[in-house]
Design an enzyme around this catalytic site. Structure first.
Site, PDB file in Angstrom:
ATOM      1  N   CYS A  99     -14.362 -11.659  -2.044  1.00 53.60           N
ATOM      2  CA  CYS A  99     -15.393 -10.567  -1.758  1.00 53.60           C
ATOM      3  C   CYS A  99     -16.264 -11.053  -0.469  1.00 53.60           C
ATOM      4  O   CYS A  99     -17.205 -10.579  -0.050  1.00 53.60           O
ATOM      5  CB  CYS A  99     -16.504 -10.652  -2.959  1.00 53.60           C
ATOM      6  SG  CYS A  99     -17.349 -12.120  -3.156  1.00 53.60           S
TER       7      CYS A  99
ATOM      8  N   CYS B 123     -19.354 -15.714  -8.508  1.00 56.86           N
ATOM      9  CA  CYS B 123     -20.592 -16.115  -7.670  1.00 56.86           C
ATOM     10  C   CYS B 123     -21.145 -17.449  -8.223  1.00 56.86           C
ATOM     11  O   CYS B 123     -21.386 -18.363  -7.407  1.00 56.86           O
ATOM     12  CB  CYS B 123     -21.798 -15.042  -7.771  1.00 56.86           C
ATOM     13  SG  CYS B 123     -21.801 -13.526  -6.953  1.00 56.86           S
TER      14      CYS B 123
ATOM     15  N   ASP C 159     -18.261 -13.492   0.199  1.00 51.31           N
ATOM     16  CA  ASP C 159     -19.514 -14.216  -0.056  1.00 51.31           C
ATOM     17  C   ASP C 159     -19.028 -15.669   0.539  1.00 51.31           C
ATOM     18  O   ASP C 159     -18.341 -16.120   0.201  1.00 51.31           O
ATOM     19  CB  ASP C 159     -20.168 -14.088  -1.403  1.00 51.31           C
ATOM     20  CG  ASP C 159     -20.574 -12.809  -1.676  1.00 51.31           C
ATOM     21  OD1 ASP C 159     -20.322 -12.064  -1.026  1.00 51.31           O
ATOM     22  OD2 ASP C 159     -21.012 -12.402  -2.963  1.00 51.31           O
TER      23      ASP C 159
ATOM     24  N   CYS D   3     -23.995 -11.120  -2.013  1.00 58.15           N
ATOM     25  CA  CYS D   3     -24.556  -9.942  -2.766  1.00 58.15           C
ATOM     26  C   CYS D   3     -25.796 -10.640  -3.781  1.00 58.15           C
ATOM     27  O   CYS D   3     -26.111 -11.653  -3.533  1.00 58.15           O
ATOM     28  CB  CYS D   3     -23.625  -9.157  -3.718  1.00 58.15           C
ATOM     29  SG  CYS D   3     -22.976 -10.558  -4.882  1.00 58.15           S
TER      30      CYS D   3
END
Lengths: 402, 291
Positions: B35, B106, B37, B62
């Site tokens: 993603c 995350c 990140d 995010c």
């Protein structure tokens, strides 16, 4: 403060006039259009009116070219699967890398069944290469499907030219025009487009209603069989209330077409200029010269879109992001990647999509709201230091990726 | 939009310990390619006590990536390095009252940043061996790489096998088409669930009872057979206690705190049930304390 809705490429508010026109079809006008009695006959007449209204917004030659479906996705699937059935000896589909998942996912699925999918690439402004396109047109191609306007950037494809070229080679041409209908003047009878998808909820009609335009004399094979509805091209009892609503929405779209391309466009341009004047390391994605009048796709470097959206939402401002993390999939936007937008900018892309309901005052509020939000998130970003990006951002912060 | 808990929102809107840490002596930069990140974790470690005196983060990501980073710094401050390393990604998620399945990565990224920062402080090189794929099973947050590796590692043939080993597909079942696609990609074809040959009725209805010693030997042998698979992923397993139907094991190395810990335990349990011919429950050693 009143919330501001700038996510009209995702969906639009139903126009009050649309809702009003629909209401009787939930109550006294509940009849089945197929019935012989008077309950049905009234509904049948209303459907005919709506078909004419859709014909008019599309500039179609005949109202019988309008096939009501349940949504844009159904229209897309119907068009492509119909072409493959109608031309079984042709096993190739031409499309583009930036299509909506309604097309791309279907094409990936068809590849598993042995079909060949040619995907036209785009340049950094999201434009295709017509020469590459021409080189792919041959007698193995069953259908070309290219979107009229891109949902993320608003960039327009030259679908009328593409349809001419396909037609000259005897190849069917379909366009997913769900973002274009109602925002751009369309006159299908003067084009060579064979099939076109539209979706009601993108132009202030309700969700759950779509149209597939099928030019007269196009070889067609239905997706749903079982009834005579839509002249046997789409079986299933008509969604009469929504069809009536869509008809009214098409009328309204035509009335507001000029405003869409003047007033709305001016507000969009003001929004872009206002934000870019105050936020550095930001740029507009797509082809600025050839795009929808309502769409602004702005990349904010070194921050991630979801954070921006959450902070905007806190201020009552609704927009959407071209980044991975908001869409349910984790993949970065395929449109941004196809245009070669770097990760650090693609992730911070925000799409503001306006409608005739947005006001000057709203645009001013958004222009004021965005810069502090970007500054706040950049303070958290490892690519940012003080009031600018760190020197050589990609080298200064090079995480070990898993 | 995601259904974030209040705690996630709160940590996103008011992140703790954000920004550079001037006198950091341990830094970990990690990211998640899926993603995009990325996170920088900075630690100020007391060299004598090895206590983390301060922790700061910078995150490009995010809302839940920022919230996970913020939570991580709060959790580890005041802990010794060894204690901090016991923090699992699930601990980070729990601290935030849970994360959506698509966003569990995350918290994994947070844990990896911690490992990287500690390694950096200790002058070691941390390398990541965890590859992330597309999320397939949303009920149990199992990705495509995990499923594919488990199919290869265990020569799995059917949908049912995959669910037994990874839990993937064991919930709403909407992902079965994707899992079948992976099975076909690995095996070249799809094996159907062949009806198991009916076993001839046993001569004696009474199963030969294993002695306690035999039973434990059998458990040990089964774990031994699984060990190479775990070691391939830089993990290991040890038998700690057998308490009737409850078998307590300790996962070590990369398995410890891994996002897949519960799935790994599920796979071990499946093997033990087969080997012992009785229903047993495999639990992490941590569960002993709770009972």
């Amino acid at each position: 403060m009143k919330p501001i809705y700038m996510d009209n490429n995702a969906t639009t508010a139903c126009d009050p006039a649309v809702v009003e026109a629909m209401l009787p079809f939930f109550t006294e006008q509940f009849g089945n259009a197929s019935s012989i009695h008077s309950f049905g006959a009234q509904v049948g007449k209303a459907l005919k009116t709506a078909r004419g209204q859709v014909q008019s917004v599309l500039g179609a030659a005949h109202d019988s070219e309008v096939v009501f479906t349940s949504c844009g996705t159904e229209s897309d699937s119907t068009a492509i699967l119909s072409a493959l059935k109608a031309y079984p000896e042709r096993r190739t589909i031409i499309t583009t890398v930036v299509e909506h998942p309604a097309i791309l996912t279907l094409c990936e699925h068809l590849e598993k069944d042995g079909y060949v999918v040619q995907r036209l690439r785009v340049d950094k402004k999201g434009r295709i290469d017509l020469d590459e396109y021409k080189s792919l047109l041959d007698d193995r191609v069953a259908i070309v499907s290219a979107m009229w306007a891109n949902n993320e950037t608003g960039t327009l494809f030259p679908v009328e030219d593409m349809a001419e070229l396909a037609h000259a080679k005897g190849i069917l041409f379909h366009t997913d025009a769900v973002q274009a209908v109602g925002k751009l003047p369309i006159d299908l009878k003067s084009t060579k487009i064979d099939m076109l998808s539209l979706s009601g909820h993108k132009l202030h009609a309700p969700k759950g209603i779509g149209v597939l335009y099928v030019r007269r004399n196009t070889r067609f094979r239905p997706l749903l069989r079982g009834g005579h509805q839509e002249r046997g091209r789409r079986a299933g009892t008509e969604n009469s209330a929504s069809i009536v609503g869509l008809g009214v929405a098409c009328d309204l779209a035509q009335q507001h077409m000029e405003a869409e391309n003047t007033t709305v466009k001016r507000l969009r341009d003001k929004l872009e200029r206002g934000i870019l004047a105050k936020v550095k390391n930001a740029f507009v994605n797509g082809d600025r010269l050839l795009r929808l009048p309502n769409t602004a796709s702005i990349a904010f470097e070194y921050v991630e879109g979801e954070g921006i959206l959450l902070l905007l939402n806190k201020l009552g401002i609704a927009a959407s992001s071209g980044s991975a993390c908001t869409s349910g999939s984790l993949e970065p936007s395929h449109v941004m990647r196809a245009m070669g937008i770097p990760y650090t900018a693609a992730h911070g892309t925000i799409r503001f999509s306006l409608s005739r309901y947005n006001t000057e005052e709203e645009v001013d509020r958004v222009i004021a709201a965005v810069p502090p939000i970007i500054a706040q998130l950049r303070k958290l970003s490892p690519y940012w230091e003080g009031d600018g990006p760190v020197t050589n951002p990609e080298q200064a912060f090079a995480p070990a990726y898993a | 939009m995601w259904d974030y808990s209040e705690k996630v929102r709160e940590h996103f809107f008011n992140p703790r310990n954000s920004g550079p840490l001037a006198d950091a002596n341990g830094t970990g930069d990690v990211g998640s390619i899926k993603c995009g990140d990325a996170l920088r974790l900075m630690l100020k470690v007391n060299p004598d006590s090895e206590v983390i005196e301060d922790a700061h983060f910078q995150t490009f990501g995010c809302g839940s990536a920022i919230a996970s980073s913020s939570a991580l710094t709060e959790i580890i401050k005041g802990k010794t390095l060894d204690d901090a390393l016991k923090v699992s990604n699930q601990d980070i998620a729990d601290y935030l009252d849970g994360l959506p399945p698509e966003k569990m990565h995350c918290s994994v990224m947070g844990r990896e940043a911690l490992q990287a920062a500690v390694a950096n402080y200790r002058g070691e090189v941390w390398s990541d061996d965890h590859e992330e794929g597309d999320l397939v099973c949303k009920c149990f947050a199992i990705d495509a790489v995990m499923i594919e590796e488990t199919i290869r590692g265990n020569s799995l043939k059917t949908m049912e096998d995959v669910t037994n080993y990874t839990k993937a597909g064991g919930g709403c079942s909407a992902c079965h088409e994707k899992i079948e696609d992976i099975l076909v990609a690995v095996n070249g074809r799809l094996y159907s669930n062949e009806p198991k040959a009916k076993k001839a009725p046993k001569e004696s209805p009474v199963k030969p009872q294993l002695t306690n010693y035999q039973r434990i030997r059998k458990i040990e042998d089964t774990l031994e057979a699984l060990r190479p698979m775990l070691q391939r992923d830089h993990g290991d397993v040890t038998l700690v206690e057998v308490d009737g139907k409850k078998i307590y094991v300790a996962l070590t190395g990369a398995c410890q705190g891994c996002q897949m810990e519960s799935a790994t335990l599920g796979g071990i349990q499946h093997k033990l049930v087969e080997a012992l011919g009785e229903l047993v429950q495999v639990l992490p050693v941590g569960a002993m304390a709770h009972n």
